[in-house]
Motif scaffolding. Structure first.
Motif, short mmCIF file in Angstrom:
data_model
loop_
_atom_site.label_atom_id
_atom_site.label_comp_id
_atom_site.label_asym_id
_atom_site.label_seq_id
_atom_site.Cartn_x
_atom_site.Cartn_y
_atom_site.Cartn_z
N CYS A 250 49.89 48.89 -8.15
CA CYS A 250 51.16 48.05 -9.33
C CYS A 250 52.77 48.16 -7.91
CB CYS A 250 51.11 48.29 -10.80
SG CYS A 250 52.57 47.65 -11.63
N ASP A 251 53.44 46.82 -8.05
CA ASP A 251 54.31 47.48 -7.24
C ASP A 251 55.92 48.11 -8.57
OD1 ASP A 251 53.47 46.33 -5.43
OD2 ASP A 251 54.21 43.80 -6.05
N THR A 252 55.36 47.95 -9.66
CA THR A 252 56.70 48.91 -10.68
C THR A 252 56.69 49.69 -10.59
OG1 THR A 252 55.60 47.78 -12.10
CG2 THR A 252 57.58 48.72 -12.79
N GLU A 253 57.52 50.25 -10.31
CA GLU A 253 58.34 51.53 -10.62
C GLU A 253 59.17 52.10 -11.52
OE1 GLU A 253 58.82 54.08 -6.39
OE2 GLU A 253 61.45 53.48 -7.93
N TYR B 134 45.54 51.19 -16.55
CA TYR B 134 45.70 49.69 -16.94
C TYR B 134 45.51 49.41 -15.56
CZ TYR B 134 48.90 48.29 -20.78
OH TYR B 134 49.51 48.99 -22.34
N ARG B 135 44.52 48.48 -15.66
CA ARG B 135 44.42 47.76 -14.34
C ARG B 135 44.99 46.84 -13.71
NH1 ARG B 135 43.45 51.63 -13.39
NH2 ARG B 135 41.57 53.04 -12.30
N PRO B 136 45.52 45.71 -13.26
CA PRO B 136 46.30 44.98 -12.51
C PRO B 136 46.19 43.48 -13.36
CG PRO B 136 45.12 45.77 -10.56
CD PRO B 136 44.60 46.30 -11.91
N GLU B 137 44.69 42.74 -14.10
CA GLU B 137 44.79 41.52 -14.51
C GLU B 137 45.56 42.10 -16.16
OE1 GLU B 137 41.71 43.23 -13.25
OE2 GLU B 137 40.86 43.46 -15.05
N THR B 138 45.67 43.48 -16.65
CA THR B 138 45.87 43.24 -17.57
C THR B 138 47.81 43.87 -17.72
OG1 THR B 138 45.20 45.99 -17.24
CG2 THR B 138 43.58 44.54 -18.99
N LEU B 139 48.37 44.15 -16.45
CA LEU B 139 49.16 44.85 -16.39
C LEU B 139 50.31 43.79 -16.80
CD1 LEU B 139 49.49 45.68 -12.60
CD2 LEU B 139 49.88 47.13 -14.51
#
Ligand SMILES: Cc1cc2nc3c(=O)[nH]c(=O)nc-3n(C[C@H](O)[C@H](O)[C@H](O)COP(=O)(O)OP(=O)(O)OC[C@H]3O[C@@H](n4cnc5c(N)ncnc54)[C@H](O)[C@@H]3O)c2cc1C
Length: 329
Positions: free
Chosen positions: A240-243, A321-326
């Motif tokens: 995920c790109d989140t920081e 968490y997986r991408p579809e649930t982000l």
């Protein structure tokens, strides 16, 4: 360890400074009665930090008093504000406290005890020293402080222990030699220590090097003090790109939950391990501040308790968490 806690109202009966940075509070429960509790116990105190409810734990000082709780709070500068909230209390203030609980599992049937306190860690040790003294059991208390002026309860302790109280004041160049101290102890000695994390780690090493049974070293830390300074650090989420940025006055757990990456938690004191998440990479250093993981697990750096542990630099984690649930996808 979890306890069935009962919360009750108390009134602040009196307040006095026992050193320039340690303030003592006597709290009178509405019930008028304090039931007996094991020496080394603490109570929880409900406080407000920035208008938000929080709780902090404080060890009960000295002997059981049937009508008052006696606690002493060090004003922590590098903190979220709980100790400052305590310092702002006035006589007559109403405050909610939990019933006493003890994290130290002490075997009272030995012949020899070595007590070690670092700084504010003296609070539970005052009660333990007194309980051992009453039972006529041999003990030595090593009390490490920055200066004698920083040492709380010196008068009380010396009147009970005499020359069995050894003060190590670092401004006088005195440092406790843990290796020599532990090697000189009779083989059936139990050591009980309460102090900062760095001191505890040194004690564990010296205890093991002296060939002592790990279970004969009992200890309590006051929860969240770490080995590294409390500074801002960053958390990346796997795949995920989140920081996210964890500021000095928030926890990684709160930052993750506030950003929608839900992490379940329970004690939030680094004891239960419920919030542990997987560590994928560390660019910097993790400061494990929990008492849940073993030394080896902390060295392996594969998991972190985000409720109390912090870092310097950037930590990449997997909260499952997986991408579809982000959030936002
Ligand atoms: C069983 C037990 C008994 C205790 N007994 C005593 C006692 O007798 N006397 C006493 O003074 N204290 C005692 N404590 C500690 C006390 O509960 C509080 O932690 C202390 O008063 C500091 O509270 P605070 O809100 O001012 O600081 P906190 O915000 O809790 O900070 C404490 C330390 O944690 C670090 N920190 C700061 N921010 C964070 C963050 N966001 N996440 C993680 N770590 C952070 C800092 O290094 C800081 O010095 C005890 C704790 C326990 C668990």
């Amino acid at each position: 360890m979890r306890f069935a806690e009962q919360w009750n109202w108390c009134t602040v009966d009196s307040i006095r400074d026992v050193t320039p940075t340690i303030r003592e509070f006597l709290l009178r429960p509405d019930s008028g009665h304090v039931a007996p509790y094991p020496a080394g116990s603490h109570i929880g105190v409900a406080i407000l930090i920035d208008e938000q409810p929080a709780r902090r734990s404080y060890s009960l000082v000295g002997d059981h008093n049937p009508s008052l709780y006696r606690i002493a709070v060090r004003l922590a500068q590098d903190s979220r504000g709980g100790s400052r909230g305590m310092w702002n209390l006035q006589p007559g203030t109403r405050i909610e406290t939990s019933s006493p609980a003890c994290l130290l599992d002490i075997d009272w049937n030995k012949q020899n005890y070595c007590l070690i306190a670092g700084g504010i860690g003296i609070t539970p040790i005052t009660a333990i020293a007194s309980a051992l003294h009453r039972r006529n059991i041999d003990l030595r208390l090593h009390y490490a402080v920055k200066s004698r002026g920083d040492a709380a309860y010196l008068g009380e302790l010396s009147s009970v222990l005499g020359d069995r109280l050894i003060v190590h004041a670092s401004d006088q160049g005195a440092r406790i030699d843990l290796d020599a101290t532990f090697r000189a102890l009779p083989s059936d000695t139990i050591a009980i220590m309460c102090g900062p994390m760095r001191m505890l780690e040194a004690a564990r090493r010296a205890w093991n090097d002296a060939g002592r049974a790990p279970a004969d070293l009992r200890y309590e830390t006051f929860g969240s003090s770490g080995l590294l300074p409390t500074a801002e650090f960053r958390v990346r989420l796997k795949d995920c790109d989140t920081e996210l940025v964890v500021s000095p006055n928030s926890s990684m757990l709160d930052v993750l939950n506030d950003a929608g990456f839900e992490v379940i938690s329970d004690c939030q004191r680094g004891e239960c391990g419920v919030c542990a998440v997987d560590v994928i990479a560390v660019d910097g250093e993790i400061d494990h501040r929990d008492v849940f993981f073993s030394d080896q697990q902390k060295k392996d750096n594969r998991k972190i308790c985000p409720c109390v542990s912090r870092a310097i630099g950037v930590v990449t984690i997997d909260t499952l968490y997986r991408p579809e649930t982000l959030p936002g996808r």
